[in-house]
Design a protein around this motif. Structure first.
Motif, PDB file in Angstrom:
ATOM      1  N   LYS A 123       0.883  -1.230   0.020  1.00  0.00           N
ATOM      2  CA  LYS A 123       0.082   0.021  -0.079  1.00  0.00           C
ATOM      3  C   LYS A 123       1.126   1.272  -0.070  1.00  0.00           C
ATOM      4  O   LYS A 123       2.030   1.143   0.455  1.00  0.00           O
ATOM      5  CB  LYS A 123      -0.958   0.111   1.079  1.00  0.00           C
ATOM      6  N   LEU A 124       0.371   2.254  -0.521  1.00  0.00           N
ATOM      7  CA  LEU A 124       1.015   3.617  -0.670  1.00  0.00           C
ATOM      8  C   LEU A 124       0.438   4.424   0.302  1.00  0.00           C
ATOM      9  O   LEU A 124      -0.616   4.572   0.074  1.00  0.00           O
ATOM     10  CB  LEU A 124       1.077   4.161  -2.146  1.00  0.00           C
ATOM     11  N   ARG A 125       1.356   5.477   1.009  1.00  0.00           N
ATOM     12  CA  ARG A 125       0.819   6.317   1.606  1.00  0.00           C
ATOM     13  C   ARG A 125       0.958   7.724   0.999  1.00  0.00           C
ATOM     14  O   ARG A 125       2.141   7.996   0.705  1.00  0.00           O
ATOM     15  CB  ARG A 125       1.680   6.594   3.002  1.00  0.00           C
ATOM     16  N   LEU A 126       0.025   8.370   0.507  1.00  0.00           N
ATOM     17  CA  LEU A 126       0.213   9.652  -0.227  1.00  0.00           C
ATOM     18  C   LEU A 126      -0.418  10.777   0.680  1.00  0.00           C
ATOM     19  O   LEU A 126      -1.599  10.599   1.474  1.00  0.00           O
ATOM     20  CB  LEU A 126      -1.198   9.508  -1.514  1.00  0.00           C
ATOM     21  N   ALA A 127       0.292  11.749   0.738  1.00  0.00           N
ATOM     22  CA  ALA A 127      -0.244  13.054   1.631  1.00  0.00           C
ATOM     23  C   ALA A 127      -0.248  14.217   1.082  1.00  0.00           C
ATOM     24  O   ALA A 127       0.509  14.465  -0.113  1.00  0.00           O
ATOM     25  CB  ALA A 127       1.109  12.945   2.766  1.00  0.00           C
ATOM     26  N   SER A 128      -1.091  14.951   1.568  1.00  0.00           N
ATOM     27  CA  SER A 128      -1.270  16.524   1.234  1.00  0.00           C
ATOM     28  C   SER A 128      -1.523  17.247   2.280  1.00  0.00           C
ATOM     29  O   SER A 128      -1.465  16.735   3.286  1.00  0.00           O
ATOM     30  CB  SER A 128      -2.454  16.600  -0.148  1.00  0.00           C
ATOM     31  N   VAL A 129      -1.519  18.549   2.171  1.00  0.00           N
ATOM     32  CA  VAL A 129      -1.823  19.473   3.351  1.00  0.00           C
ATOM     33  C   VAL A 129      -3.260  19.038   3.899  1.00  0.00           C
ATOM     34  O   VAL A 129      -3.471  19.436   5.134  1.00  0.00           O
ATOM     35  CB  VAL A 129      -1.590  20.968   3.082  1.00  0.00           C
ATOM     36  N   GLN A 130      -4.004  18.541   3.069  1.00  0.00           N
ATOM     37  CA  GLN A 130      -5.309  18.034   3.578  1.00  0.00           C
ATOM     38  C   GLN A 130      -5.372  16.811   4.566  1.00  0.00           C
ATOM     39  O   GLN A 130      -6.387  16.523   5.202  1.00  0.00           O
ATOM     40  CB  GLN A 130      -6.286  17.945   2.293  1.00  0.00           C
ATOM     41  N   GLY A 131      -4.265  16.130   4.310  1.00  0.00           N
ATOM     42  CA  GLY A 131      -4.373  14.767   5.195  1.00  0.00           C
ATOM     43  C   GLY A 131      -3.735  13.763   4.175  1.00  0.00           C
ATOM     44  O   GLY A 131      -2.926  13.974   3.372  1.00  0.00           O
TER      45      GLY A 131
END
Ligand SMILES: Cc1cc2nc3c(=O)[nH]c(=O)nc-3n(C[C@H](O)[C@H](O)[C@H](O)COP(=O)(O)OP(=O)(O)OC[C@H]3O[C@@H](n4cnc5c(N)ncnc54)[C@H](O)[C@@H]3O)c2cc1C
Length: 273
Positions: A123-131
């Motif tokens: 699984k990949l963890r994808l991040a942005s300022v929203q979460g």
């Protein structure tokens, strides 16, 4: 001159990506240098310690997107299957700077670590300022160079299950033994518990727009004994043959299909099916 931003933290990198979606993440640069895009602004991720961690969690090994192949080869937490694949990537200079995040972000079906992520069900963890969100690698690749990655997101981490990887099969077929980009690559996993196949996974790299894995077909032998699996083997092979629609690359689609089927058969035979 190369234009870009050099954030001091992941949070700052995410803020820059949020405010300027067009900045191009730059990890080791081994793919980007070759592309030599003109007029782009880069977001340099290579100084971010947060992305360089390899950690053990309860069910997973977490690999930061900025972990280099050389770093992985020196870590006791990285499984031998991944080490085998990574040790075949290019030469030390590329392995010293090339990262897992870049291998994934480049979107190529020839990416050697991506094949292993597929077969393991990473699984990949994808991040942005929203979460953050977690995406199965199978769902992340939508098509040729098309990723389920929003303009404001970065890949931050890859989670590989700790269990079920030990009984593996891996082959990379290139134009030569060393320094070769895959022409066909195959990885298979099988786990047997109390005489029954608990899990089987087979992934084919470098032969289509994305790595190929057919989880519904794997289901044809999951739950069976090896003898029962042997009884459906011909049907299983026919189903794979039917499903594999391969693209032409440096070698013909027919060659690739023959090699894929030979590797798949060899995997099954080696594992007693
Ligand atoms: C001579 C040579 C030989 C090679 N041989 C092989 C080989 O045998 N096997 C193989 O698999 N590859 C090979 N490669 C390709 C390359 O080295 C790998 O794909 C490497 O993993 C890229 O990582 P990088 O950190 O250098 O990525 P970069 O070049 O920095 O980035 C690649 C892409 O990923 C994106 N990206 C990077 N990090 C992130 C992130 N955190 N979030 C979102 N997007 C991101 C970038 O924007 C870019 O689009 C070779 C390259 C060269 C030049």
């Amino acid at each position: 001159m190369v234009n870009g931003y050099r954030p001091a933290s992941l949070q700052e990198a995410l803020e820059i990506k949020n405010n300027m979606n067009t900045v191009v993440p730059y990890a080791g640069g081994t793919d980007l240098m070759v592309e030599n895009r003109k007029g782009v602004s880069y977001l340099f991720l290579n100084g971010l310690e947060e992305l360089k961690q390899i950690k053990e969690e309860e069910d997973y090994i977490s690999i930061g997107a900025g972990v280099t192949f050389t770093q992985a080869l020196g870590s006791d937490l990285i499984h031998p299957l991944m080490k085998e694949a990574v040790s075949r990537i290019a030469a030390p200079a590329i392995r010293n700077t090339g990262t897992f995040g870049g291998n994934i972000g480049n979107g190529s079906a020839k990416a050697d670590s991506v094949l292993i992520f597929y077969v393991c069900g990473a699984k990949l963890r994808l991040a942005s300022v929203q979460g953050e969100r977690l995406v199965d690698i199978n769902d992340f690749y939508i098509g040729r160079k098309k990723l389920d990655l929003r303009p404001e997101e970065l890949i931050t981490e890859i989670l590989i299950p700790k269990k079920g990887l030990d009984n593996y099969y891996y082959k990379k077929v290139g134009g030569r033994n060393a320094l070769a980009i895959s022409r066909v690559a195959f990885a298979g996993l099988i786990s047997i518990e109390e005489g029954r196949i608990k899990n089987m996974a087979a992934a084919f790299g470098a032969v289509s727009d994305t790595v190929l894995r057919f989880q519904d077909l794997e289901g044809m032998i999951i739950g069976k004994t090896l003898e029962e699996a042997k009884a459906v083997k011909e049907r299983l092979l026919a189903a794979y043959e039917d499903r594999m629609v391969l693209t032409r690359g440096r070698v013909s689609a027919e060659y690739r299909k023959t090699v894929c089927m030979n590797l798949f058969k060899d995997f099954l035979e080696e594992k007693g099916i």
